[in-house]
Structure formats: structure tokens, C-alpha cells
Design a protein around this motif. Structure first.
Motif, PDB file in Angstrom:
ATOM      1  N   GLY A  24       0.874  -1.353  -0.103  1.00 42.47           N
ATOM      2  CA  GLY A  24      -0.169   0.226   0.009  1.00 42.47           C
ATOM      3  C   GLY A  24       0.971   1.452  -0.039  1.00 42.47           C
ATOM      4  O   GLY A  24       1.900   1.343   0.597  1.00 42.47           O
ATOM      5  N   GLU A 162       8.767  -6.232   7.313  1.00 43.47           N
ATOM      6  CA  GLU A 162       9.154  -5.113   6.289  1.00 43.47           C
ATOM      7  C   GLU A 162      10.506  -4.734   6.749  1.00 43.47           C
ATOM      8  O   GLU A 162      10.731  -4.228   7.889  1.00 43.47           O
ATOM      9  N   GLY A 213      12.844  -3.720  -0.439  1.00 47.48           N
ATOM     10  CA  GLY A 213      13.991  -3.703  -1.309  1.00 47.48           C
ATOM     11  C   GLY A 213      13.809  -4.812  -2.270  1.00 47.48           C
ATOM     12  O   GLY A 213      14.880  -5.039  -3.083  1.00 47.48           O
ATOM     13  N   GLN A 232       6.232  -8.852  -0.664  1.00 49.10           N
ATOM     14  CA  GLN A 232       5.600  -7.590  -0.822  1.00 49.10           C
ATOM     15  C   GLN A 232       6.540  -6.622  -1.610  1.00 49.10           C
ATOM     16  O   GLN A 232       7.582  -6.298  -1.129  1.00 49.10           O
ATOM     17  N   ALA A 234       6.741  -2.508  -3.585  1.00 47.91           N
ATOM     18  CA  ALA A 234       5.826  -1.307  -3.761  1.00 47.91           C
ATOM     19  C   ALA A 234       6.615  -0.231  -4.844  1.00 47.91           C
ATOM     20  O   ALA A 234       6.060  -0.031  -5.814  1.00 47.91           O
ATOM     21  N   THR A 235       7.980  -0.109  -4.559  1.00 52.79           N
ATOM     22  CA  THR A 235       8.545   1.016  -5.315  1.00 52.79           C
ATOM     23  C   THR A 235       8.295   0.473  -6.632  1.00 52.79           C
ATOM     24  O   THR A 235       8.147   1.214  -7.552  1.00 52.79           O
TER      25      THR A 235
HETATM   26  C1  LIG Z   1       5.449   5.930  -2.211  1.00 47.97           C
HETATM   27  C2  LIG Z   1       5.527   5.110  -0.966  1.00 47.97           C
HETATM   28  C3  LIG Z   1       4.484   5.054  -0.124  1.00 47.97           C
HETATM   29  C4  LIG Z   1       4.153   4.168   0.786  1.00 47.97           C
HETATM   30  N1  LIG Z   1       3.375   4.307   1.738  1.00 47.97           N
HETATM   31  C5  LIG Z   1       3.052   3.520   2.520  1.00 47.97           C
HETATM   32  C6  LIG Z   1       1.833   3.517   3.709  1.00 47.97           C
HETATM   33  O1  LIG Z   1       1.110   4.325   3.430  1.00 47.97           O
HETATM   34  N2  LIG Z   1       1.681   2.537   4.528  1.00 47.97           N
HETATM   35  C7  LIG Z   1       2.456   1.520   4.500  1.00 47.97           C
HETATM   36  O2  LIG Z   1       2.268   0.738   5.431  1.00 47.97           O
HETATM   37  N3  LIG Z   1       3.554   1.414   3.991  1.00 47.97           N
HETATM   38  C8  LIG Z   1       3.860   2.605   2.794  1.00 47.97           C
HETATM   39  N4  LIG Z   1       4.652   2.138   2.013  1.00 47.97           N
HETATM   40  C9  LIG Z   1       5.682   1.096   2.229  1.00 47.97           C
HETATM   41  C10 LIG Z   1       5.244  -0.192   1.031  1.00 47.97           C
HETATM   42  O3  LIG Z   1       3.924  -0.528   1.308  1.00 47.97           O
HETATM   43  C11 LIG Z   1       6.337  -1.304   1.017  1.00 47.97           C
HETATM   44  O4  LIG Z   1       6.060  -1.976   2.190  1.00 47.97           O
HETATM   45  C12 LIG Z   1       7.662  -1.168   0.875  1.00 47.97           C
HETATM   46  O5  LIG Z   1       7.854   0.198   0.196  1.00 47.97           O
HETATM   47  C13 LIG Z   1       8.441  -2.099   0.316  1.00 47.97           C
HETATM   48  O6  LIG Z   1       9.740  -1.992   0.014  1.00 47.97           O
HETATM   49  P1  LIG Z   1       9.755  -1.590  -1.673  1.00 47.97           P
HETATM   50  O7  LIG Z   1       9.399  -0.334  -1.861  1.00 47.97           O
HETATM   51  O8  LIG Z   1      11.182  -1.662  -1.847  1.00 47.97           O
HETATM   52  O9  LIG Z   1       9.258  -2.605  -2.557  1.00 47.97           O
HETATM   53  C14 LIG Z   1       5.130   3.157   0.890  1.00 47.97           C
HETATM   54  C15 LIG Z   1       6.113   2.889   0.164  1.00 47.97           C
HETATM   55  C16 LIG Z   1       6.130   3.833  -0.913  1.00 47.97           C
HETATM   56  C17 LIG Z   1       7.626   3.621  -1.952  1.00 47.97           C
END
Ligand SMILES: Cc1cc2nc3c(=O)[nH]c(=O)nc-3n(C[C@H](O)[C@H](O)[C@H](O)COP(=O)(O)O)c2cc1C
Length: 365
Positions: A24, A162, A213, A232, A234-235
Motif C-alpha cells: 500500500g 518489512e 528492497g 511485498q 511497492a517501489t
Molecule cells: C511511495 C510509497 C508510499 C508508501 N506508503 C505506505 C503507507 O501508506 N503505508 C504503509 O504501511 N507502507 C507504505 N509504504 C511501504 C510499502 O508498502 C512497502 O512495504 C515497501 O515500500 C516495500 O519496499 P519496496 O518499496 O522496496 O518494494 C510506501 C512505500 C512507498 C514507496
């Protein structure tokens, strides 16, 4: 539709064919567009509940609820796949967001950025929505499970662990972020170990989902090999056509270099990883102080001491106004090279996953 030959992510009666959860992303970065596209590829698509009303200028308690309801319904119209909502514990309207998601029949709620100790209080016994805490340590998962069991007779349906390479708010102290002891590779087996006695007691699997990551198909293979039931990410989903952020936000990812990514101190009271831009430099110098705080969206944030309004900054960035905000990003975000459809991203990950077969353990992050 299913990618990777690992088998589905099984969370009780919720079957996710592709073992990838799209993390998310607030505010407004992962809404119905991205979540539905991921679910249509067999993954678990996750909407972010954080101040979602701001996307349509309705950041009132009622506006947020109405907007979340609308987003869940729009996502459901676009997919029959698995959908979740991410709700930060620090949101002042946490309980109402949980209740609304349950009413709308969401498959699963992910709650992090704090310990979601009272999450089960907002769901009725036997409800089909699954509950998954997001943790950064085995100790946190033990605390939550003990509390949930004693107070609510509830066992987590899944757990996201995470690590410190994630984007957004991080559940680590600043000095822990680069400490090898806290690498996700170490945390995943520790959390699996912490969950095992609980699984034995309740006689069912509690899937552990690894986050932070994970960027390539080879990374996916590596963490599944370590015992995670899914990953999981996100990026990598930001740089997709379907991501709900403005094109300028996505382009900031494509343009960013490794040295542009840094750790900030968020007004939420946790460190966060972001693309460090002029706005953040100015905020550090104290020139971005919030003038008013009509909605108190974050329970741990106070206007008087806050260097800037994080909700305004994040919504501005999401809408492409990066001069008045900033973008959260994961540590591997500088590796993003292009914006692609979600389907193409899964195909690329699948290819990378296949090519990495046989040498998963030797791959480097
Ligand atoms: C732009 C952005 C916004 C995010 N917002 C939230 C959030 O609102 N709530 C949350 O629990 N994690 C948030 N995250 C963390 C992601 O859900 C995720 O667990 C994490 O980024 C995973 O790592 P990765 O981005 O390297 O794949 C956010 C990450 C990004 C990049």
C-alpha cells in the motif's frame, strides 16, 4: 493468471495465485487503478487508506471514509482478484477506516507504522476480512500475537515483515537502517521462527510476507527460498501506467539517482526513505512549517513542532507538484528505468525469476 512456479499465497480461504503483494502506498499512490491491475495479474492489490479523501479535496473524517468506500468499490468493479487495504496505525481515523473496509468486504487489511494492537477490536468474529500486521522484528510479532490472543482471541492471518530497504516510513531507529543485523534476509527467518509455535497451537499456516528492497525476479526467488510465503513490493509498482500517482511522480523515480535517495525524519515520528529534494531541504531549515492543521490526520503529529504538513506534502507530490512535496521511495528505487504496464512488469519479473533458477542463494541484494 499466476506468475512464478511457487504456488499461491494461501491466507485461510483467501487464495492469491501470484505470491506478490503490492504494498500500500499513501497518499493516493496506490488506489483502485494500481490495486485492480495487480489483482488482475493474480497478485494481491492493496489500496492505501491514508488521507484518501485528500485526493478529492475531502480530507475530513467523513470525506476520508466516503473516498475509501468509493475506491474499494471502483477496484472491485475492475477485478475479481484479491484486494487489500493498508491502514496506518498512526491515522486518527484508523478504527473507522478498518470498519469501512470490512463493511465493503475487503479481503485483507494490512496495518503498520506502529503496533496495530487494537486492530481486531474493529472486526466481528467470523468476518471474512483477514488481518495482517506489518512488523519490523520478531519481537513485534510476538507482542502483537500475544496481545491479540489475550484480548481478542484472534491470531494474525498473515504477517508482513518489512526490512530497512523499504520506502515510506521505516520501523527502525536511524542507526539500525544500515546495520547488517537488521537486513531483511536476517529478519525473515527470525519472524518465521517466532510464528512457528503459534502455527502449531492453532494448527494452520500463518504466511510470512517479506518486504523492503525486493526489486527483481531473482529477489523474489531468494525470499521465497528463505521461507517467505510471498513478497511485498511497492517501489517497482510506482513506475507503472496503472499506478494512481501523477506522471511527474513516476518520472521522479525514473530520473532519480542513488545519491538522491535519503533518510528523513518524518513528522509522524519515524524515519522515512524518500527522494531528497528542495522541499525537504527547506523543511529542514524550518521554512515549511504548517500554518494550520484542520484535520489532525496523524495522531502522533503536532502542528507546533512539525517541520511541515506531511499529508499536504505527500498529496502534492502524488499530484505531480513536487516543488511543494516529496516522494517516498525504496532503497532500490534508483534502478527504475522506465514506466511500463503492470502486466509487462509481471512478465519481466517472471523472466528474471526463471533466469535466476538454481543460484537463488548466491544472488546479492
Ligand atoms: C511511495 C510509497 C508510499 C508508501 N506508503 C505506505 C503507507 O501508506 N503505508 C504503509 O504501511 N507502507 C507504505 N509504504 C511501504 C510499502 O508498502 C512497502 O512495504 C515497501 O515500500 C516495500 O519496499 P519496496 O518499496 O522496496 O518494494 C510506501 C512505500 C512507498 C514507496
Amino acid at each position: 493468471m499466476a506468475y512464478f512456479d511457487h504456488g499461491p499465497l494461501v491466507i485461510g480461504d483467501l487464495i492469491v495465485p501470484t505470491p506478490v503483494v503490492q504494498g500500500g502506498m499513501g497518499i493516493g499512490v496506490s488506489l483502485s487503478g494500481l490495486a485492480a491491475a495487480v489483482a488482475n495479474e493474480g497478485g494481491l492489490g492493496v489500496l492505501s487508506a491514508a488521507s484518501v479523501g485528500m485526493v478529492n479535496r475531502k480530507n475530513t473524517p467523513g470525506g476520508n471514509i466516503e473516498a475509501l468506500r468509493g475506491e474499494i468499490r471502483r477496484a472491485r468493479e475492475k477485478t475479481a482478484g484479491a484486494l487489500g487495504v493498508n491502514i496506518m496505525v498512526a491515522l486518527s481515523d484508523f478504527g473507522d477506516m478498518v470498519k469501512t473496509s470490512v463493511e465493503e468486504g475487503i479481503d485483507i487489511i494490512f496495518a503498520g507504522a506502529g503496533l496495530p494492537l487494537n486492530l481486531p477490536a474493529f472486526v466481528k468474529k467470523g468476518c471474512k476480512t483477514k488481518l495482517a500486521p506489518i512488523v519490523s522484528s520478531a519481537r513485534a510479532v510476538k507482542t502483537i500475537s500475544k496481545w491479540w490472543r489475550e484480548k481478542y482471541d484472534y491470531i494474525p492471518d498473515a504477517v508482513v515483515v518489512e526490512g530497512p530497504m523499504a520506502g515510506g516510513h521505516l520501523g527502525f531507529r536511524k542507526e539500525q537502517i544500515d546495520d547488517p543485523a537488521y537486513r531483511l534476509e536476517n529478519l525473515v527467518p527470525q519472524v518465521i521462527e517466532a510464528i512457528r509455535p503459534l502455527e502449531e497451537q492453532v494448527g494452520r499456516k500463518i504466511p510470512v510476507i517479506a518486504a523492503g528492497g525486493i526489486f527483481t525476479g531473482a529477489d523474489i526467488r531468494r525470499f521465497l527460498h528463505l521461507g517467505a510465503s510471498a513478497v511485498q513490493m511497492a517501489t517497482r509498482f510506482v513506475a507503472t501506467d496503472e499506478c494512481d500517482a501523477d506522471i511527474a511522480f513516476k518520472q521522479a523515480y525514473v530520473d532519480c539517482k542513488k545519491e538522491d535517495i535519503g533518510i528523513i525524519e518524518s513528522p509522524v515520528g519515524m524515519p522515512g526513505r524518500a527522494i531528497v529534494n528542495r522541499f525537504l531541504h527547506e523543511a529542514k531549515q524550518g521554512t515549511r512549517r504548517p500554518k494550520a492543521c484542520p484535520f489532525h490526520c496523524i495522531s502522533t503529529c503536532t502542528r507546533e513542532t512539525s517541520p511541515y504538513c506531511i499529508s499536504m506534502a505527500l498529496i502534492n507530490a502524488c499530484k505531480g507538484k513536487l516543488d511543494n512535496g516529496f516522494a517516498f521511495i525504496g532503497a532500490n528505487g534508483y534502478k527504475v528505468k522506465e514506466i511500463v504496464p503492470v502486466k509487462k512488469l509481471f512478465e519481466t519479473l517472471e523472466q528474471e525469476y526463471r533466469q535466476s533458477g538454481g543460484n537463488a542463494e548466491e544472488e546479492e541484494t
